[in-house]
Design a protein around this motif. Sequence first.
Motif, mmCIF file in Angstrom:
data_model
loop_
_atom_site.group_PDB
_atom_site.id
_atom_site.type_symbol
_atom_site.label_atom_id
_atom_site.label_comp_id
_atom_site.label_asym_id
_atom_site.label_seq_id
_atom_site.Cartn_x
_atom_site.Cartn_y
_atom_site.Cartn_z
ATOM 1 N N ALA A 104 0.829 -1.208 0.000
ATOM 2 C CA ALA A 104 0.000 0.000 0.000
ATOM 3 C C ALA A 104 0.862 1.256 0.000
ATOM 4 C CB ALA A 104 -0.932 -0.002 1.204
ATOM 5 N N ASN A 105 2.020 1.209 0.661
ATOM 6 C CA ASN A 105 2.894 2.367 0.745
ATOM 7 C C ASN A 105 3.826 2.506 -0.465
ATOM 8 O OD1 ASN A 105 1.872 3.205 3.205
ATOM 9 N ND2 ASN A 105 3.313 1.965 4.365
ATOM 10 N N ARG A 106 3.956 1.451 -1.244
ATOM 11 C CA ARG A 106 4.842 1.472 -2.401
ATOM 12 C C ARG A 106 4.254 2.378 -3.471
ATOM 13 N NH1 ARG A 106 5.441 -4.054 -4.659
ATOM 14 N NH2 ARG A 106 6.015 -4.476 -2.521
ATOM 15 N N ARG A 107 5.093 3.157 -4.065
ATOM 16 C CA ARG A 107 4.646 4.066 -5.120
ATOM 17 C C ARG A 107 4.743 3.366 -6.474
ATOM 18 N NH1 ARG A 107 3.725 8.513 -2.317
ATOM 19 N NH2 ARG A 107 5.256 9.285 -0.876
ATOM 20 N N HIS A 108 3.807 3.655 -7.339
ATOM 21 C CA HIS A 108 3.811 3.144 -8.709
ATOM 22 C C HIS A 108 4.493 4.207 -9.560
ATOM 23 C CE1 HIS A 108 2.436 1.642 -12.547
ATOM 24 N NE2 HIS A 108 1.901 0.580 -11.942
ATOM 25 N N VAL A 109 5.758 3.985 -9.885
ATOM 26 C CA VAL A 109 6.570 4.996 -10.553
ATOM 27 C C VAL A 109 5.994 5.358 -11.926
ATOM 28 C CG1 VAL A 109 8.897 5.577 -11.352
ATOM 29 C CG2 VAL A 109 8.606 4.220 -9.282
ATOM 30 N N GLY A 110 5.458 4.383 -12.638
ATOM 31 C CA GLY A 110 4.848 4.667 -13.939
ATOM 32 C C GLY A 110 3.658 5.599 -13.828
ATOM 33 N N HIS A 111 2.834 5.373 -12.815
ATOM 34 C CA HIS A 111 1.684 6.263 -12.600
ATOM 35 C C HIS A 111 2.169 7.665 -12.205
ATOM 36 C CE1 HIS A 111 -1.295 2.738 -11.752
ATOM 37 N NE2 HIS A 111 -0.940 2.808 -13.016
ATOM 38 N N ASN A 112 3.231 7.707 -11.392
ATOM 39 C CA ASN A 112 3.800 9.008 -11.021
ATOM 40 C C ASN A 112 4.255 9.763 -12.267
ATOM 41 O OD1 ASN A 112 3.380 8.330 -8.364
ATOM 42 N ND2 ASN A 112 5.532 8.044 -7.871
ATOM 43 N N LEU A 113 4.958 9.048 -13.153
ATOM 44 C CA LEU A 113 5.422 9.656 -14.397
ATOM 45 C C LEU A 113 4.253 10.199 -15.197
ATOM 46 C CD1 LEU A 113 7.379 10.313 -16.664
ATOM 47 C CD2 LEU A 113 7.241 7.916 -17.376
ATOM 48 N N GLN A 114 3.203 9.417 -15.309
ATOM 49 C CA GLN A 114 2.038 9.846 -16.078
ATOM 50 C C GLN A 114 1.434 11.119 -15.479
ATOM 51 O OE1 GLN A 114 -1.425 7.327 -15.826
ATOM 52 N NE2 GLN A 114 -2.158 7.994 -17.833
ATOM 53 N N LYS A 115 1.290 11.163 -14.170
ATOM 54 C CA LYS A 115 0.704 12.340 -13.521
ATOM 55 C C LYS A 115 1.565 13.577 -13.743
ATOM 56 C CE LYS A 115 -1.599 9.500 -10.117
ATOM 57 N NZ LYS A 115 -1.399 8.820 -8.863
ATOM 58 N N ILE A 116 2.877 13.410 -13.639
ATOM 59 C CA ILE A 116 3.789 14.539 -13.840
ATOM 60 C C ILE A 116 3.745 15.001 -15.295
ATOM 61 C CG2 ILE A 116 6.225 15.209 -13.863
ATOM 62 C CD1 ILE A 116 6.530 13.343 -11.366
ATOM 63 N N ARG A 117 3.752 14.052 -16.228
ATOM 64 C CA ARG A 117 3.696 14.385 -17.652
ATOM 65 C C ARG A 117 2.423 15.181 -17.956
ATOM 66 N NH1 ARG A 117 0.804 12.378 -21.339
ATOM 67 N NH2 ARG A 117 0.319 10.423 -20.275
ATOM 68 N N VAL A 118 1.307 14.735 -17.423
ATOM 69 C CA VAL A 118 0.030 15.430 -17.626
ATOM 70 C C VAL A 118 0.083 16.811 -16.975
ATOM 71 C CG1 VAL A 118 -2.437 15.393 -17.046
ATOM 72 C CG2 VAL A 118 -1.329 13.327 -17.933
ATOM 73 N N TYR A 119 0.670 16.916 -15.799
ATOM 74 C CA TYR A 119 0.816 18.205 -15.110
ATOM 75 C C TYR A 119 1.579 19.185 -15.991
ATOM 76 C CZ TYR A 119 2.586 21.669 -11.823
ATOM 77 O OH TYR A 119 2.927 22.841 -11.213
ATOM 78 N N PHE A 120 2.603 18.689 -16.683
ATOM 79 C CA PHE A 120 3.395 19.546 -17.573
ATOM 80 C C PHE A 120 2.683 19.826 -18.895
ATOM 81 C CE2 PHE A 120 7.663 18.115 -15.602
ATOM 82 C CZ PHE A 120 7.585 19.125 -14.661
ATOM 83 N N GLY A 121 1.545 19.163 -19.117
ATOM 84 C CA GLY A 121 0.813 19.374 -20.358
ATOM 85 C C GLY A 121 1.487 18.719 -21.551
ATOM 86 N N MET A 122 2.232 17.662 -21.298
ATOM 87 C CA MET A 122 2.984 16.987 -22.360
ATOM 88 C C MET A 122 2.274 15.699 -22.754
ATOM 89 S SD MET A 122 6.948 15.681 -22.271
ATOM 90 C CE MET A 122 7.790 17.134 -22.843
ATOM 91 N N LYS A 123 2.100 15.504 -24.038
ATOM 92 C CA LYS A 123 1.489 14.276 -24.532
ATOM 93 C C LYS A 123 2.540 13.174 -24.585
ATOM 94 C CE LYS A 123 -2.152 16.324 -27.272
ATOM 95 N NZ LYS A 123 -3.356 15.589 -27.071
ATOM 96 N N GLN A 124 2.059 11.936 -24.584
ATOM 97 C CA GLN A 124 2.972 10.799 -24.683
ATOM 98 C C GLN A 124 3.820 10.903 -25.949
ATOM 99 O OE1 GLN A 124 0.508 7.274 -24.439
ATOM 100 N NE2 GLN A 124 0.809 7.115 -22.227
ATOM 101 N N GLU A 125 3.237 11.363 -27.037
ATOM 102 C CA GLU A 125 3.958 11.480 -28.296
ATOM 103 C C GLU A 125 5.145 12.434 -28.178
ATOM 104 O OE1 GLU A 125 0.639 11.897 -27.998
ATOM 105 O OE2 GLU A 125 -0.238 10.277 -29.180
ATOM 106 N N ALA A 126 4.948 13.553 -27.479
ATOM 107 C CA ALA A 126 6.019 14.534 -27.324
ATOM 108 C C ALA A 126 7.151 13.962 -26.469
ATOM 109 C CB ALA A 126 5.482 15.820 -26.703
#
Length: 129
Positions: A9-31
């Motif tokens: 439960a305490n372990r972070r999902h690094v891929g999900h973190n990356l996705q949230k940060i990428r979206v926060y920056f307004g960057m698409k997966q393609e970019a």
Amino acid sequence: MDIEVKDKANRRHVGHNLQKIRVYFGMKQEALAADLGVNQQVISKIEKQEEIEEGLLNQIGSVLGISAEVIKNFDVEKAIYNINNIRDNTFEQGSTSIAQQFNPVDKIVELYERLLQSEREKVELLKNK
């Protein structure tokens, strides 16, 4: 509660973190994929991984302008708390602030430069036909 369940439960999902940060920056997966020299499907697969290899994480962090540690330790609840409390400068203890490492003007300039380069390439292709 079982210790193993607590750890999970305490372990972070690094891929999900990356996705949230990428979206926060307004960057698409393609970019992001273009900046890393891969295709969009690779980014999609990376964002589904619970753990990301350290070297790749450092490359991604470099492209995003943040450290790999920020990606690994990103906590959306603390980020939202900090965004909501930025006016009075009260921050959650132990939180990492992405906003302080991100200059939106630089990102806009970078995006326009890539768009301009893409348009130049299109013009060259049309000239050569």
